[in-house]
Design an enzyme around this catalytic site. Sequence first.
Site, short mmCIF file in Angstrom:
data_model
loop_
_atom_site.label_atom_id
_atom_site.label_comp_id
_atom_site.label_asym_id
_atom_site.label_seq_id
_atom_site.Cartn_x
_atom_site.Cartn_y
_atom_site.Cartn_z
CG HIS A 37 12.10 -5.01 8.32
ND1 HIS A 37 12.44 -6.12 9.05
CD2 HIS A 37 10.84 -5.23 7.87
CE1 HIS A 37 11.43 -6.97 9.05
NE2 HIS A 37 10.45 -6.46 8.34
CD GLN A 152 3.25 -8.40 2.05
OE1 GLN A 152 2.72 -9.13 2.87
NE2 GLN A 152 4.33 -7.71 2.32
NE ARG A 186 6.39 -16.83 9.57
CZ ARG A 186 5.52 -15.99 9.01
NH1 ARG A 186 5.84 -15.34 7.91
NH2 ARG A 186 4.33 -15.79 9.55
O1 PAF Z 1 5.31 -7.95 5.00
C1 PAF Z 1 4.91 -7.78 6.17
O2 PAF Z 1 5.67 -7.64 7.12
C2 PAF Z 1 3.41 -7.80 6.44
O3 PAF Z 1 2.75 -8.66 5.59
C3 PAF Z 1 2.79 -6.38 6.37
C4 PAF Z 1 2.89 -5.79 4.97
C5 PAF Z 1 3.45 -5.47 7.37
C6 PAF Z 1 1.29 -6.45 6.71
O4 PAF Z 1 1.09 -6.95 7.98
#
Ligand code: PAF
Length: 278
Positions: A37, A152, A186
């Site tokens: 992040h 995603q 996780r």
């Molecule tokens: O990747 C993530 O942490 C989640 O899938 C997101 C993009 C914040 C959506 O809840």
Amino acid sequence: MQLCHQNTQITKLINDWRVQEKTVAFVPTMGGLHQGHLSLIEIAKQKADKVVVSIFVNPTQFGKNEDLDSYPRTLNVDLAVLESNVDAVFIPNVKQIYPNGISKHIDVGKIGRILCGKTRPHFFNGVAQVVEILFGIVRPNVAVFGQKDYQQLLVIKQMVKNLSLNICIESGEIIREKNNLAISTRNQYLSENEVKIATNLYKILYYIKCEILQNKKIDVLKKLAEFDLKQYFKLDYLEVLDANTLRQITDNTHQIIILSAVFLGSVRLIDNIIFKKG
Ligand code: PAF
């Protein structure tokens, strides 16, 4: 750093920034923040004047038997990490995001039904749903997502295109531990011994990459690698595809992606490697 729990608070803050002609980069998260992040936040800082991070564990992207209740919620630690690093943190509750309940259905199409979408049919629809809502509230110029969740990333790019949203989607490379395990919230579920076993996922994907670059046959490699993966994990999928389309490799393929999802006990691990076709 401003903390916003209400949609109205973040909307007002963003409006004030707009008046000052500031651009906004957005990093949506579910908390449980880690180096991955932080690397996305670094990219966000380079792309806009202001950086907003959201922390929201989105119920619609979890299946019935998944870890919604046990998903790591580490808000105080997350806020300490974000302090002096970003301009605002948006921490809505479920009512703020889904004021009319969580029944709205979004179908992200075929790209959401392959690979992870097969095992987790609810997942990409839930992600697209919450990201669309968050984009509507934050109205960023730029949003940054990690390449670890590569499918995603493509689903979100597709959604932005379909809805003609004026948001530039940026992505950040996978951040790995020293042992090459892809960092993930996780990973906290893994025991010390399971971490050691988990490192075999990257090793096997890396082996496939090296062999492809030596012009070995992908079908043969896939079979061998599937056999290897099954020594350590319950295999969900292993695919070698065109990285732009997530379809079979063709003569027009510029970048190849090797993607895999495996189960180690009840923990589902995903990883991928992207590289230029030799
Ligand atoms: O990747 C993530 O942490 C989640 O899938 C997101 C993009 C914040 C959506 O809840």
